[in-house]
Design a protein around this motif. Structure first.
Motif, PDB file in Angstrom:
ATOM      1  N   VAL A  26       0.866  -1.180   0.000  1.00 60.71           N
ATOM      2  CA  VAL A  26       0.000   0.000   0.000  1.00 60.71           C
ATOM      3  C   VAL A  26       0.898   1.224   0.000  1.00 60.71           C
ATOM      4  CG1 VAL A  26      -1.864   1.252   1.155  1.00 60.71           C
ATOM      5  CG2 VAL A  26      -1.733  -1.235   1.368  1.00 60.71           C
ATOM      6  N   ALA A  27       0.620   2.167  -0.917  1.00 61.32           N
ATOM      7  CA  ALA A  27       1.458   3.364  -1.001  1.00 61.32           C
ATOM      8  C   ALA A  27       0.662   4.512  -1.596  1.00 61.32           C
ATOM      9  CB  ALA A  27       2.693   3.082  -1.851  1.00 61.32           C
ATOM     10  N   PRO A  28       1.043   5.749  -1.310  1.00 58.56           N
ATOM     11  CA  PRO A  28       0.366   6.897  -1.931  1.00 58.56           C
ATOM     12  C   PRO A  28       0.543   6.868  -3.446  1.00 58.56           C
ATOM     13  CG  PRO A  28       1.715   7.601  -0.075  1.00 58.56           C
ATOM     14  CD  PRO A  28       2.078   6.169  -0.348  1.00 58.56           C
ATOM     15  N   ARG A  29      -0.477   7.315  -4.148  1.00 57.21           N
ATOM     16  CA  ARG A  29      -0.378   7.421  -5.604  1.00 57.21           C
ATOM     17  C   ARG A  29       0.438   8.663  -5.947  1.00 57.21           C
ATOM     18  NH1 ARG A  29      -5.336   7.368 -10.078  1.00 57.21           N
ATOM     19  NH2 ARG A  29      -3.965   7.376 -11.913  1.00 57.21           N
ATOM     20  N   VAL A  30       1.480   8.498  -6.749  1.00 57.44           N
ATOM     21  CA  VAL A  30       2.374   9.618  -7.034  1.00 57.44           C
ATOM     22  C   VAL A  30       2.298  10.085  -8.482  1.00 57.44           C
ATOM     23  CG1 VAL A  30       3.980   8.968  -5.202  1.00 57.44           C
ATOM     24  CG2 VAL A  30       4.313   8.063  -7.519  1.00 57.44           C
ATOM     25  N   ASP A  31       1.564   9.364  -9.337  1.00 59.63           N
ATOM     26  CA  ASP A  31       1.527   9.732 -10.753  1.00 59.63           C
ATOM     27  C   ASP A  31       0.424  10.724 -11.072  1.00 59.63           C
ATOM     28  OD1 ASP A  31      -0.485   7.734 -10.334  1.00 59.63           O
ATOM     29  OD2 ASP A  31      -0.641   7.527 -12.518  1.00 59.63           O
ATOM     30  N   ALA A  32      -0.396  11.080 -10.099  1.00 57.67           N
ATOM     31  CA  ALA A  32      -1.518  11.995 -10.325  1.00 57.67           C
ATOM     32  C   ALA A  32      -1.480  13.095  -9.273  1.00 57.67           C
ATOM     33  CB  ALA A  32      -2.844  11.248 -10.278  1.00 57.67           C
ATOM     34  N   PRO A  33      -0.658  14.130  -9.487  1.00 60.19           N
ATOM     35  CA  PRO A  33      -0.540  15.217  -8.505  1.00 60.19           C
ATOM     36  C   PRO A  33      -1.887  15.855  -8.196  1.00 60.19           C
ATOM     37  CG  PRO A  33       1.154  15.399 -10.202  1.00 60.19           C
ATOM     38  CD  PRO A  33       0.205  14.334 -10.658  1.00 60.19           C
ATOM     39  N   GLY A  34      -2.085  16.160  -6.924  1.00 62.15           N
ATOM     40  CA  GLY A  34      -3.322  16.805  -6.507  1.00 62.15           C
ATOM     41  C   GLY A  34      -4.403  15.855  -6.068  1.00 62.15           C
ATOM     42  N   THR A  35      -4.191  14.546  -6.248  1.00 61.27           N
ATOM     43  CA  THR A  35      -5.183  13.571  -5.808  1.00 61.27           C
ATOM     44  C   THR A  35      -4.763  12.967  -4.479  1.00 61.27           C
ATOM     45  OG1 THR A  35      -4.111  11.759  -6.993  1.00 61.27           O
ATOM     46  CG2 THR A  35      -5.809  12.985  -8.175  1.00 61.27           C
ATOM     47  N   ALA A  36      -5.731  12.755  -3.617  1.00 60.16           N
ATOM     48  CA  ALA A  36      -5.459  12.118  -2.320  1.00 60.16           C
ATOM     49  C   ALA A  36      -5.878  10.659  -2.428  1.00 60.16           C
ATOM     50  CB  ALA A  36      -6.215  12.832  -1.201  1.00 60.16           C
ATOM     51  N   GLN A  37      -5.032   9.881  -3.074  1.00 61.38           N
ATOM     52  CA  GLN A  37      -5.353   8.479  -3.336  1.00 61.38           C
ATOM     53  C   GLN A  37      -4.163   7.602  -2.972  1.00 61.38           C
ATOM     54  OE1 GLN A  37      -6.283   8.697  -7.532  1.00 61.38           O
ATOM     55  NE2 GLN A  37      -8.443   9.160  -7.156  1.00 61.38           N
ATOM     56  N   GLN A  38      -4.451   6.313  -2.811  1.00 58.05           N
ATOM     57  CA  GLN A  38      -3.379   5.365  -2.586  1.00 58.05           C
ATOM     58  C   GLN A  38      -3.563   4.146  -3.487  1.00 58.05           C
ATOM     59  OE1 GLN A  38      -3.361   3.788   1.460  1.00 58.05           O
ATOM     60  NE2 GLN A  38      -5.513   4.296   1.700  1.00 58.05           N
ATOM     61  N   VAL A  39      -2.464   3.453  -3.706  1.00 56.34           N
ATOM     62  CA  VAL A  39      -2.437   2.292  -4.584  1.00 56.34           C
ATOM     63  C   VAL A  39      -2.298   1.036  -3.737  1.00 56.34           C
ATOM     64  CG1 VAL A  39      -1.162   1.112  -6.407  1.00 56.34           C
ATOM     65  CG2 VAL A  39      -1.446   3.591  -6.486  1.00 56.34           C
ATOM     66  N   ILE A 109      -7.571   3.510  -4.487  1.00 53.18           N
ATOM     67  CA  ILE A 109      -8.640   3.854  -3.554  1.00 53.18           C
ATOM     68  C   ILE A 109      -8.298   5.194  -2.898  1.00 53.18           C
ATOM     69  CG2 ILE A 109      -9.259   1.448  -3.119  1.00 53.18           C
ATOM     70  CD1 ILE A 109      -7.685   1.573  -0.522  1.00 53.18           C
ATOM     71  N   GLU A 110      -9.243   5.746  -2.168  1.00 57.02           N
ATOM     72  CA  GLU A 110      -9.001   7.034  -1.519  1.00 57.02           C
ATOM     73  C   GLU A 110      -7.974   6.888  -0.390  1.00 57.02           C
ATOM     74  OE1 GLU A 110      -9.945   9.665  -2.838  1.00 57.02           O
ATOM     75  OE2 GLU A 110     -11.505   8.932  -4.202  1.00 57.02           O
ATOM     76  N   ALA A 111      -7.298   7.997  -0.099  1.00 54.46           N
ATOM     77  CA  ALA A 111      -6.163   7.959   0.822  1.00 54.46           C
ATOM     78  C   ALA A 111      -6.556   7.703   2.271  1.00 54.46           C
ATOM     79  CB  ALA A 111      -5.385   9.277   0.735  1.00 54.46           C
ATOM     80  N   ASP A 112      -7.831   7.902   2.624  1.00 49.87           N
ATOM     81  CA  ASP A 112      -8.225   7.714   4.023  1.00 49.87           C
ATOM     82  C   ASP A 112      -8.491   6.248   4.371  1.00 49.87           C
ATOM     83  OD1 ASP A 112     -10.509   7.408   2.543  1.00 49.87           O
ATOM     84  OD2 ASP A 112     -11.728   8.824   3.696  1.00 49.87           O
ATOM     85  N   ALA A 113      -8.387   5.341   3.396  1.00 48.24           N
ATOM     86  CA  ALA A 113      -8.582   3.919   3.676  1.00 48.24           C
ATOM     87  C   ALA A 113      -7.434   3.392   4.525  1.00 48.24           C
ATOM     88  CB  ALA A 113      -8.674   3.136   2.366  1.00 48.24           C
ATOM     89  N   VAL A 114      -7.764   2.531   5.472  1.00 44.83           N
ATOM     90  CA  VAL A 114      -6.753   1.977   6.376  1.00 44.83           C
ATOM     91  C   VAL A 114      -6.502   0.525   6.001  1.00 44.83           C
ATOM     92  CG1 VAL A 114      -6.142   1.517   8.772  1.00 44.83           C
ATOM     93  CG2 VAL A 114      -7.522   3.539   8.200  1.00 44.83           C
TER      94      VAL A 114
END
Length: 296
Positions: A26-39, A109-114
């Motif tokens: 699980v890691a933050p998405r880095v290819d789409a600046p401005g989005t609060a998402q994780q992969v 998915i969205e970044a607030d998912a645990v």
């Protein structure tokens, strides 16, 4: 956190819409600046991803569940890793099969998912949306074969043949393909390179109504057989070769394909096509739209 060193096992080629998997990364998405998402990377997935190399069929709509928490999968993308970094979609710097690289399904998915590596999660795909795309993809392959047949007499030189032994216009001229819900959109460049291969473009605009009728009739004849359809694959991994296989009356046809499909032609109901020709930056482009009215 260690990135996976093996390709993702995928079950969607067998029309699977649910599954259980283990979280690998699980890691933050880095290819789409401005989005609060994780992969989220999993060991196995039933969710069809979009492939940047040939993005004809888009991602499934799906939900990821961990315990009582439900996380919508907002995007699903083919990614690649060399074990030290993860590259999504068009950022992938190598081709499939490159030694030392793994190709994986990236669930966004969205970044607030645990979630953490080692968690067990359940996946559920929107079955209605999947079926609509599967209808569209199977109809697209039928339309391409029927288009090849309708244009066969325009070739003055020998070229590669399709699975029915017809000159493969689709393979020679296809510029882009998009799978839609219960349909598809394909474009074909009718430029100098195609004419040098022996294809005659004279009078094609005037011939469009007759071509439409011939293509639609060919598809209708095939649909009446309710021929079986399946995806043939060399293995369960994302990069294993897969093919669309259909037992048409003339022959059993195999077309390399990474998408999803129905089980029989009868599921498509009725299919019609429309053709247009337009000038695009000095080159005539033939566009074929396919529309299916699937059975309930």
């Amino acid at each position: 956190m260690t990135l996976p060193r093996a390709d993702t096992r995928v079950t969607y080629p067998a029309q699977t819409v649910t599954g259980t998997a283990t979280v690998l990364h699980v890691a933050p998405r880095v290819d789409a600046p401005g989005t609060a998402q994780q992969v989220v990377l999993l060991d196995e997935s039933c969710v069809h991803p979009v492939d940047a190399g040939w993005p004809d069929q888009g991602p499934d709509r799906a939900m990821l569940q961990h315990g009582d928490a439900h996380y919508p999968i907002v995007d699903c993308i083919v990614a690649a890793t060399d074990g030290s970094a993860l590259f999504l979609g068009r950022d992938i710097p190598v081709s499939k099969g490159t030694e030392g690289w793994s190709f994986v399904v990236a669930h966004v998915i969205e970044a607030d998912a645990v979630l953490s590596a080692g968690d067990t999660v359940d996946l559920t795909v929107d079955a209605d949306f999947r079926r609509a795309l599967s209808v569209g993809h199977t109809a697209c392959h039928l339309a391409s074969l029927a288009l090849n047949r309708a244009l066969a007499d325009r070739w003055k030189k020998e070229i590669r043949l399709d699975g029915l032994g017809q000159p493969d216009f689709d393979g020679a001229a296809n510029d882009a393909s998009t799978i839609r819900e219960s349909g598809s959109l394909d474009s074909y460049r009718l430029g100098k390179s195609l004419r040098k291969k022996g294809f005659g473009t004279d009078g094609i605009a005037a011939a469009l109504p007759d071509l439409e009728a011939a293509i639609t009739q060919t598809i209708t004849d095939w649909l009446s057989t309710d021929a079986a359809v399946h995806v043939e694959r060399d293995g369960e991994l994302l990069t294993d070769r897969r093919s669309w296989v259909c037992a048409l009356p003339e022959a059993t046809v195999r077309i390399p394909c990474g998408g999803t499909h129905v089980s029989s032609l009868g599921e498509l109901g009725q299919v019609r096509v429309t053709l247009t020709v337009a000038d695009v930056e000095g080159t005539p482009v033939l566009t074929m739209e396919t529309f299916a009215t699937p059975t309930a």
